[in-house]
Design a protein around this motif. Structure first.
Motif, PDB file in Angstrom:
ATOM      1  N   GLU A  76     -10.652  -1.824 -14.087  1.00 39.65           N
ATOM      2  CA  GLU A  76     -10.979  -1.219 -15.377  1.00 39.65           C
ATOM      3  C   GLU A  76      -9.774  -0.581 -16.048  1.00 39.65           C
ATOM      4  OE1 GLU A  76     -14.574   0.620 -16.106  1.00 39.65           O
ATOM      5  OE2 GLU A  76     -15.690  -0.337 -14.484  1.00 39.65           O
ATOM      6  N   THR A  77      -8.706  -0.329 -15.284  1.00 40.31           N
ATOM      7  CA  THR A  77      -7.495   0.261 -15.876  1.00 40.31           C
ATOM      8  C   THR A  77      -6.356  -0.749 -15.953  1.00 40.31           C
ATOM      9  OG1 THR A  77      -6.875   1.083 -13.677  1.00 40.31           O
ATOM     10  CG2 THR A  77      -8.045   2.601 -15.136  1.00 40.31           C
ATOM     11  N   LYS A  78      -6.627  -2.010 -15.539  1.00 41.54           N
ATOM     12  CA  LYS A  78      -5.641  -3.107 -15.589  1.00 41.54           C
ATOM     13  C   LYS A  78      -4.423  -2.831 -14.703  1.00 41.54           C
ATOM     14  CE  LYS A  78      -8.333  -4.957 -18.616  1.00 41.54           C
ATOM     15  NZ  LYS A  78      -9.291  -5.986 -18.162  1.00 41.54           N
ATOM     16  N   LEU A  79      -4.627  -2.067 -13.635  1.00 41.15           N
ATOM     17  CA  LEU A  79      -3.533  -1.848 -12.693  1.00 41.15           C
ATOM     18  C   LEU A  79      -3.540  -2.945 -11.641  1.00 41.15           C
ATOM     19  CD1 LEU A  79      -3.808   2.010 -11.990  1.00 41.15           C
ATOM     20  CD2 LEU A  79      -2.369   0.848 -13.661  1.00 41.15           C
ATOM     21  N   ALA A  80      -2.361  -3.280 -11.134  1.00 44.26           N
ATOM     22  CA  ALA A  80      -2.289  -4.188  -9.995  1.00 44.26           C
ATOM     23  C   ALA A  80      -2.909  -3.491  -8.794  1.00 44.26           C
ATOM     24  CB  ALA A  80      -0.839  -4.557  -9.709  1.00 44.26           C
ATOM     25  N   PHE A  81      -3.707  -4.221  -8.045  1.00 38.30           N
ATOM     26  CA  PHE A  81      -4.398  -3.634  -6.903  1.00 38.30           C
ATOM     27  C   PHE A  81      -3.785  -4.149  -5.622  1.00 38.30           C
ATOM     28  CE2 PHE A  81      -7.730  -3.513  -3.648  1.00 38.30           C
ATOM     29  CZ  PHE A  81      -8.163  -2.207  -3.752  1.00 38.30           C
ATOM     30  N   GLU A  82      -3.371  -3.238  -4.773  1.00 33.94           N
ATOM     31  CA  GLU A  82      -2.846  -3.617  -3.468  1.00 33.94           C
ATOM     32  C   GLU A  82      -3.526  -2.760  -2.415  1.00 33.94           C
ATOM     33  OE1 GLU A  82       0.933  -5.528  -1.472  1.00 33.94           O
ATOM     34  OE2 GLU A  82       1.137  -4.636  -3.455  1.00 33.94           O
ATOM     35  N   GLN A  83      -3.917  -3.394  -1.322  1.00 32.35           N
ATOM     36  CA  GLN A  83      -4.662  -2.703  -0.275  1.00 32.35           C
ATOM     37  C   GLN A  83      -3.971  -2.861   1.063  1.00 32.35           C
ATOM     38  OE1 GLN A  83      -8.746  -3.917   0.092  1.00 32.35           O
ATOM     39  NE2 GLN A  83      -9.122  -2.719   1.946  1.00 32.35           N
ATOM     40  N   ILE A  84      -3.856  -1.738   1.780  1.00 33.03           N
ATOM     41  CA  ILE A  84      -3.354  -1.772   3.148  1.00 33.03           C
ATOM     42  C   ILE A  84      -4.256  -0.891   4.001  1.00 33.03           C
ATOM     43  CG2 ILE A  84      -0.946  -2.206   2.537  1.00 33.03           C
ATOM     44  CD1 ILE A  84      -0.393   0.770   3.020  1.00 33.03           C
ATOM     45  N   SER A  85      -4.199  -1.087   5.290  1.00 32.97           N
ATOM     46  CA  SER A  85      -4.949  -0.261   6.226  1.00 32.97           C
ATOM     47  C   SER A  85      -3.977   0.461   7.139  1.00 32.97           C
ATOM     48  CB  SER A  85      -5.900  -1.113   7.071  1.00 32.97           C
ATOM     49  OG  SER A  85      -6.459  -0.350   8.118  1.00 32.97           O
ATOM     50  N   GLU A 117      -8.335   4.282   5.715  1.00 35.68           N
ATOM     51  CA  GLU A 117      -8.103   5.090   6.929  1.00 35.68           C
ATOM     52  C   GLU A 117      -6.766   5.823   6.858  1.00 35.68           C
ATOM     53  OE1 GLU A 117     -10.384   5.375   9.279  1.00 35.68           O
ATOM     54  OE2 GLU A 117     -11.744   3.797   8.643  1.00 35.68           O
ATOM     55  N   ILE A 118      -6.466   6.408   5.723  1.00 33.48           N
ATOM     56  CA  ILE A 118      -5.152   7.016   5.513  1.00 33.48           C
ATOM     57  C   ILE A 118      -4.856   8.118   6.517  1.00 33.48           C
ATOM     58  CG2 ILE A 118      -5.999   8.680   3.793  1.00 33.48           C
ATOM     59  CD1 ILE A 118      -3.307   8.245   2.298  1.00 33.48           C
ATOM     60  N   HIS A 119      -5.903   8.743   7.053  1.00 33.27           N
ATOM     61  CA  HIS A 119      -5.691   9.823   8.021  1.00 33.27           C
ATOM     62  C   HIS A 119      -5.039   9.331   9.306  1.00 33.27           C
ATOM     63  CE1 HIS A 119      -9.623   8.096   9.071  1.00 33.27           C
ATOM     64  NE2 HIS A 119      -9.348   8.447  10.302  1.00 33.27           N
ATOM     65  N   ARG A 120      -5.040   8.003   9.531  1.00 33.94           N
ATOM     66  CA  ARG A 120      -4.435   7.470  10.758  1.00 33.94           C
ATOM     67  C   ARG A 120      -2.917   7.381  10.670  1.00 33.94           C
ATOM     68  NH1 ARG A 120      -8.086   5.475  14.407  1.00 33.94           N
ATOM     69  NH2 ARG A 120     -10.220   5.175  13.652  1.00 33.94           N
ATOM     70  N   PHE A 121      -2.360   7.517   9.470  1.00 34.24           N
ATOM     71  CA  PHE A 121      -0.901   7.596   9.363  1.00 34.24           C
ATOM     72  C   PHE A 121      -0.433   8.942   9.900  1.00 34.24           C
ATOM     73  CE2 PHE A 121      -0.749   4.336   5.766  1.00 34.24           C
ATOM     74  CZ  PHE A 121      -0.089   3.396   6.546  1.00 34.24           C
ATOM     75  N   ASN A 122       0.711   8.948  10.584  1.00 34.11           N
ATOM     76  CA  ASN A 122       1.236  10.210  11.086  1.00 34.11           C
ATOM     77  C   ASN A 122       1.892  11.004   9.951  1.00 34.11           C
ATOM     78  OD1 ASN A 122       3.943   9.286  10.708  1.00 34.11           O
ATOM     79  ND2 ASN A 122       3.924   8.319  12.734  1.00 34.11           N
ATOM     80  N   ARG A 123       2.355  12.193  10.251  1.00 31.43           N
ATOM     81  CA  ARG A 123       2.879  13.091   9.219  1.00 31.43           C
ATOM     82  C   ARG A 123       4.079  12.485   8.491  1.00 31.43           C
ATOM     83  NH1 ARG A 123      -0.980  16.949   8.212  1.00 31.43           N
ATOM     84  NH2 ARG A 123      -2.037  17.411  10.156  1.00 31.43           N
ATOM     85  N   ALA A 124       4.981  11.853   9.231  1.00 31.07           N
ATOM     86  CA  ALA A 124       6.162  11.253   8.599  1.00 31.07           C
ATOM     87  C   ALA A 124       5.768  10.101   7.683  1.00 31.07           C
ATOM     88  CB  ALA A 124       7.134  10.775   9.672  1.00 31.07           C
ATOM     89  N   GLN A 125       4.822   9.278   8.123  1.00 34.69           N
ATOM     90  CA  GLN A 125       4.365   8.168   7.291  1.00 34.69           C
ATOM     91  C   GLN A 125       3.672   8.679   6.033  1.00 34.69           C
ATOM     92  OE1 GLN A 125       2.131   6.383  10.494  1.00 34.69           O
ATOM     93  NE2 GLN A 125       3.463   4.569  10.531  1.00 34.69           N
ATOM     94  N   GLN A 126       2.889   9.736   6.160  1.00 39.12           N
ATOM     95  CA  GLN A 126       2.253  10.318   4.977  1.00 39.12           C
ATOM     96  C   GLN A 126       3.292  10.837   3.994  1.00 39.12           C
ATOM     97  OE1 GLN A 126      -0.900  13.150   5.835  1.00 39.12           O
ATOM     98  NE2 GLN A 126      -1.581  11.975   7.599  1.00 39.12           N
ATOM     99  N   ASP A 127       4.351  11.419   4.510  1.00 36.87           N
ATOM    100  CA  ASP A 127       5.405  11.943   3.631  1.00 36.87           C
ATOM    101  C   ASP A 127       6.099  10.835   2.846  1.00 36.87           C
ATOM    102  OD1 ASP A 127       5.004  14.594   4.233  1.00 36.87           O
ATOM    103  OD2 ASP A 127       6.531  14.681   5.796  1.00 36.87           O
ATOM    104  N   SER A 128       6.103   9.617   3.401  1.00 33.00           N
ATOM    105  CA  SER A 128       6.789   8.513   2.713  1.00 33.00           C
ATOM    106  C   SER A 128       6.125   8.152   1.394  1.00 33.00           C
ATOM    107  CB  SER A 128       6.856   7.284   3.624  1.00 33.00           C
ATOM    108  OG  SER A 128       5.565   6.722   3.811  1.00 33.00           O
TER     109      SER A 128
END
Length: 436
Positions: A76-85, A117-128
């Motif tokens: 609905e906002t015409k953004l490119a959609f990319e999905q990762i787990s 499942e973003i909570h599964r990333f560790n602190r350093a990965q979240q900071d990226s």
């Protein structure tokens, strides 16, 4: 990473697609069960009207539409959609995603990056994620079933709005089943009671409800209609959504504790039963019952602690399933006992005073004097042995002189503490009369 979902409304016509996928909404206003977000005045609807999206964290149980809504927002906002787990992705994958998003942005298109499942990333990965969020390279939409306050970095949370997805109600599950029947062109072969049971089995998970419906259609013979017993025979009961180390665990133990504190034995038994049903460690439940006895009942009923400890011993002796009844008995006893947190409050006050006043010497008259030097320093001088005093009460002061007398324990006029209060008032009267 390729943009597999640039057109989030596309619906391939390949055979064998699951019912939940065939019923995936193509517009935001088709989403069922999250009207506070996707309805006419919903938060996300207002965002789309404004023409801009900010980064968001979707928090909610499984099967509530988090992934679907993220795809629809991109469309609905015409953004490119990319999905990762976060389950399958590492630092190298994130770098590829960020590089692709930067290239799109250089070509005039922003990316909505959905991270499951973003909570599964560790602190350093979240900071990226922080640099690409700050410079507008991506609009981050993270999905989590766990409490973001516990699982996500404060820096990430400060840059994203947390939106809560709610478990499906019986009404919204009913709407999904009606959509499924329209899609299939036939009614579910269930009587009213069995249909209600299927809604309960879904446990607020829309995807689970549709999967169960598919199982029913597969199992039914032509013209067959299942009752509740028949449904139980053909459908394996879905396990409750409960992770003993995560949010569901803490939600239920909180509900149990507050039900006991609120003197509601029926609600307390319900939550105790849910935790047993979900496979909770019985010893954990036993420890929590002991905690309730000392925190919320205390000396209002001194037997409460003994009952809670006896329940633990009974469980050790009987095992399961007989031992669960001992916990149920203790739970009801605690819920129906008079309540008092006076000892709990007094202990907190005394602890604070101990930290505030430091290492003050107790008054010398209550100190032992095993050496001549200590006797010369007046240790033990003037001590009055209470048992030799009238009423076995001397009325001496036991607090350090520099601290002065303090009052921490204030028993209420409830249960056994009513008697304790009478004693304290009697001793206070004598203390005032006998004060030197």
């Amino acid at each position: 990473m390729a943009d597999l979902f640039d057109d989030p409304t596309s619906r391939p016509a390949e055979p064998g697609r699951p019912l939940a996928d065939r019923l995936r909404p193509t517009r935001l206003d088709e989403v069922v069960g999250q009207e506070h977000l996707t309805g006419e005045d919903g938060v996300l609807t207002r965002m789309i009207r404004s023409g801009t999206l900010g980064s968001m964290i979707f928090w909610g149980p499984p099967g509530t539409g988090k992934t679907t809504v993220a795809r629809l927002l991109a469309g609905e906002t015409k953004l490119a959609f990319e999905q990762i787990s976060a389950v399958f992705s590492g630092v190298a994958d994130l770098k590829k995603v960020f590089d692709a998003a930067r290239l799109r942005r250089a070509n005039g298109r922003q990316t909505l990056l959905f991270v499951d499942e973003i909570h599964r990333f560790n602190r350093a990965q979240q900071d990226s994620f922080l640099p690409v969020m700050e410079d507008g390279t991506v609009v981050l939409v993270g999905a989590t079933t766990e409490n973001p306050s516990f699982e996500l970095n404060a820096a990430l949370l400060s840059r994203a709005r947390v939106l809560t997805f709610q478990s499906h109600s019986a009404e919204s599950i009913g709407k999904l089943l009606a959509k499924a029947e329209a899609e299939e062109g036939r009614a579910l072969p269930l009587d009213a009671q069995a249909r209600e049971m299927l809604v309960g089995m879904s446990d607020g998970d829309g995807r689970a409800a549709l999967t169960l419906a598919e199982e029913v259609w597969r199992a039914a013979k032509p013209g067959e209609v299942f009752d509740a017993a028949g449904l139980q025979r053909i459908v394996q009961r879905r396990a409750p959504i409960y992770d003993k180390g995560q949010d569901g665990h803490y939600n239920l133990i909180s509900a149990l504790h507050k039900s006991v504190r609120g003197s509601d034995p029926d609600a307390a038994l319900y939550y105790l039963s849910r935790m047993f049903d979900a496979g909770e460690d019985p010893l954990y439940l036993g420890r929590r019952l002991v905690r309730m006895a000392v925190e919320d009942i205390g000396l209002a009923d001194p037997q409460a602690l003994q009952v809670a400890l006896a329940a633990k011993d009974a469980y050790d002796y009987l095992g399961s399933p007989e031992g669960e009844l001992a916990f149920a008995q203790a739970c009801v006893y605690l819920a129906t006992a008079p309540k008092s947190n006076a000892v709990y409050t007094a202990f907190k006050g005394a602890t604070a005073a101990a930290k505030q006043y430091g290492s003050l010497l107790p008054p010398k008259h209550i100190l032992n004097a095993p050496t001549k030097l200590m006797k010369d320093e007046s240790y033990g001088a003037g001590y009055r042995y209470d048992h030799d005093e009238p009423d076995a009460f001397s009325g001496q002061d036991y607090f350090p002189e520099r601290m002065g007398r303090q009052t921490f324990y204030d028993p209420p006029e409830r249960g056994f503490e009513r008697e304790i209060r009478k004693r304290l008032e009697f001793w206070a009267k004598l203390r005032a009369e006998r004060k030197p």
